[in-house]
Design an enzyme around this catalytic site. Structure first.
Site, PDB file in Angstrom:
ATOM      1  N   GLY B 204      36.817  34.226  95.323  1.00 23.81           N
ATOM      2  CA  GLY B 204      37.978  33.147  95.273  1.00 23.81           C
ATOM      3  C   GLY B 204      39.150  33.605  95.109  1.00 23.81           C
ATOM      4  N   LEU B 230      32.119  30.440 101.078  1.00 22.60           N
ATOM      5  CA  LEU B 230      33.416  31.297 100.859  1.00 22.60           C
ATOM      6  C   LEU B 230      33.127  32.655 100.199  1.00 22.60           C
ATOM      7  CD1 LEU B 230      36.473  31.385 101.338  1.00 22.60           C
ATOM      8  CD2 LEU B 230      36.720  30.359  98.811  1.00 22.60           C
ATOM      9  N   ASP B 231      33.343  33.655 100.691  1.00 21.22           N
ATOM     10  CA  ASP B 231      33.126  34.995 100.111  1.00 21.22           C
ATOM     11  C   ASP B 231      31.721  35.374  99.777  1.00 21.22           C
ATOM     12  OD1 ASP B 231      35.886  35.162 100.025  1.00 21.22           O
ATOM     13  OD2 ASP B 231      35.917  34.541  97.847  1.00 21.22           O
ATOM     14  N   GLU B 232      30.656  34.641 100.444  1.00 18.85           N
ATOM     15  CA  GLU B 232      29.112  34.793 100.597  1.00 18.85           C
ATOM     16  C   GLU B 232      28.638  35.389 101.635  1.00 18.85           C
ATOM     17  OE1 GLU B 232      27.853  34.511  97.607  1.00 18.85           O
ATOM     18  OE2 GLU B 232      28.704  33.010  96.322  1.00 18.85           O
TER      19      GLU B 232
END
Lengths: 287, 287, 287, 287
Positions: B204, B230-232
């Site tokens: 995040g 997100l960011d995964e």
């Protein structure tokens, strides 16, 4: 994974069309599946081609002779240099040690932990320092005092033991004695040494003293095959660690030994897994 | 080496005997020599098999359609997923940037130095910061202001440009705006982002602030494919650098940006060289 | 933090009791607070003592002359070698460049980002390659062709410029020309060079070619002060990166240049922050 | 160097003018020479100031009580928190171990090699795995079976031993049992744990499994002080190693254990040398 049904094949030849097709078709027709493959060519049109395969097949270990014989025509067709390693036959490693046992200890613990796929039938040392640790693993420890004046006699005794124990690989774990060309010739690309510097910096004796005098900001270690030229053999692996102006020669030695044990371990591991090929006094390392 | 006579072939299928034999024989019979080869299997008996080949052949670029057509039956036999890249057709990359131009600059310089095998037909940014540098390379710079309230309109404009310029790869070089699932769906595994932390730590916003609060001793960066989470997305590359108690959030940002530019560059380079395969939300990187 | 009220004091003398007490009491009595402190002694009883202090005080920049004068008796008492740097006076750096602008570019961008605390009044190059980038920063670019036959004339022109611009530090950002002893004598420990190898390995020309021939597994870079002995000056910083058998000389050059830019940047940054002290052809680096 | 004439002084207080002057003058007047000095301030005008000194003096070890008493007024003047360590009194370390003995072994060998300045009066383990190695060093080995149902009884036995042996530091060398807040409260900032991930990534159990699932490209280890919040204590040291898509959970464990042993060793070494200060759930590490 059960590795006893596996083998490794190392091949080198002049690069030319059809090599991979011929080998992979041969393996398919002989019931062997390719589970790892690495190749390198110095030049696709006129260079030298290198291949490492790991294959797997039902009861492969029982077909060793059959497979080798059947492969001969393929090898002949491309004028290959080739080597088979069937994993049910472990390589046999002798460790040569001396007073500083850090590298010796690391190899034994990595071996105990299942990270070095080899038998270790004996350790030879010109000091008693490592006896307790070696014998705690149930490995015979041969104490053979050595110095440059009695080199020939010492090597004669060592060679006798190496032959008796059918040794495939010799690891110089900070052995610190120079070997004669005659000895080296018996084990071409089968003796691995650890040099306590980032070669070719600080060739020869006392590299940490030289490193301290020069004021370097990193110190290193190099594992390499032994050739007749001291510290000039093919490099397998190198690594470094950071030092600063406060570190004296003794500090460099201590910090260096932690780099050495790792660099030697990796070099030995990769050799045992047939990942290292010597070409033109350099190594191809298939990782 | 003249790369215009080269192509890359990426293949994946259920692992089974005979795949390499079939492909290599096909290539041999079609006059293509294998110059690089990497393979990986999740399990040799029941797993999934992945292969990357680089091939070379006389006037190979003229045989593109012919070769693709001829390969179809081989692909069908093993129910392969496959992709050809002929090197005479460069991939087309769009860079999305924002205020901090460190990553943008690095990509442009590496590209100028011949290290990124791609065309860069345009840069899109929601800031003017990068205009001068981008235009000095003769690349069109599209300033499209963006924020979360006008996301849909912004993305519509962007998509129009991407289609007009026939873009294959989008690189988010610290773009800092979240993309909608609709946008991401247009470019599956074709959008690379740089996250300024060692994922999954500090997911995040404001990772450097969080890293400072936690008192970590290393900071990192992660290049990954963009997915809806997100960011995964699948991680391509990561690296870290050392920090200490004296470093404030601003210091972490500055030091982090030097890690980010390298980690993003490597991720983009490997993607452009078809070294990265996504499987099971992870990447296989054939280096 | 407002650095204009700050100064740095570097001291060296024979180690003896009372040095820190004398200096810190002097500073306290003169309204200066110590905000950073580093010390090193080669030996507490008979060795040499080195100290770096960063101090801060109200309107410190207005007390420069007063403080220096007042410090003289303290310095005399311990027979110190000492140097003051008041941060409101920035050091003035000249960059010497040539054809490969990677290091030049890095220094300019780090400077623009506020990471190099210096003025850069000019760049001198024997190639035109860097003109556009340098002038885009508003920095004058002096093109002075150079080769070994006209060394004296070239250096005369360079020295004139350096004196005109009141230069404190010269950075050889891959300048590739040898400097005469007369030139070097004008800037003792004030010329920083980047050597494209891990010194002392591969001294002299073509280190990447030599590294390739030797088959090393890591390549490096070294930033060092220039002395009369080529590549033998005090080392400030070194770092390395991993390479393998597939990397040709050209690959080593490309990968090396990314290590060089970082190693040179760090060396220059630390020098500008008065963190580097030369002693006995080595450096003490207070980080 | 004879360390028995040495002591270390750790100080923290509100930053204000005159601290260093007062302490260094006190030491000078008491015949103690400063041989190492590190300081850090969170902010020179209103922050907190931290200082670590190593001092040396003739027969210093005989003046311990005298020096401490004499220092009290200096400490009071600045409302210091302070701690003396006289090096003739070694800290006493207990190691807690379990089944995996890699970290235990590393600590014992580093200690044997003179790299950990401590006595190790006992090892406590809930497995018999380490007995042979520990007893070979002449160190008592206490086997105390442990699990979460009998935590209180186990800890009561452990605390009794720790008090009997006058332990200053507890090292959890992959002990794998959670400690109660009551136990932790007995040894604030005196229990060091090794977590087998790069915290805060993969907090809790099975970090290698989670790392494998996420597909990270680096794995790490973290040494930290134990607090009531599991894996949330102040981080002392972290490091990482590279992995790839071929590495299964077992491979990550093996490679991770080599990072863990080094990261734990460094954390313990620095603590024993009084280099680590806890502030605000973070550490200041004076290296």
């Amino acid at each position: 994974m059960n590795t006893k049904h596996r083998a490794r094949l190392l091949v080198s030849c002049v690069d030319q069309p059809g090599i991979v097709s011929a080998i992979s078709t041969f393996l398919f027709e002989n019931g062997a599946n390719i589970v790892e493959s690495n190749q390198y060519t110095t030049n696709p049109t006129e260079g030298r081609f290198f291949l490492r395969l790991v294959i797997e097949g039902e009861a492969l270990e029982q077909k060793e002779e059959e497979l080798k014989t059947a492969f001969q025509p393929v090898a002949d067709q491309f004028q290959m240099t080739w080597k088979w390693s069937f994993l049910h036959n472990k390589k046999r490693t002798a460790i040569f040690a001396s007073k500083d046992v850090t590298c010796l200890r690391e190899l034994l613990y990595q071996w105990e932990g299942g990270n070095l796929d080899t038998d270790i039938p004996l350790v030879i040392s010109n000091h008693e320092a490592g006896r307790e640790i070696v014998e705690s693993f149930g490995i015979p420890y041969y104490y053979i005092p050595a110095n440059k004046d009695i080199r020939k006699e010492v090597e004669a005794k060592q060679l006798e033991l190496l032959q008796e124990y059918e040794i495939d690989l010799i690891v110089l774990a900070r052995y610190m004695q120079i070997l004669t060309p005659e000895f080296v010739a018996e084990y071409p690309a089968e003796i691995i040494n650890i040099h306590h510097s980032f070669l070719p910096a600080f060739i020869g004796a006392n590299p940490h003293k030289k490193a301290h005098e020069r004021g370097v900001k990193l110190i290193g270690a190099t594992s390499h095959y032994v050739t007749d030229d001291l510290d000039e053999g093919p490099i397998i692996e190198q690594d470094v660690g950071r030092v600063d102006h406060r570190d004296q020669v003794e500090d460099l030695k201590k910090q260096g030994s932690l780099i050495e044990r790792t660099v030697l371990y990796r070099g030995v591991k990769w050799h045992l897994e047939d990942r290292v090929i010597v070409h033109d006094n350099k190594t191809i390392v298939f990782n």
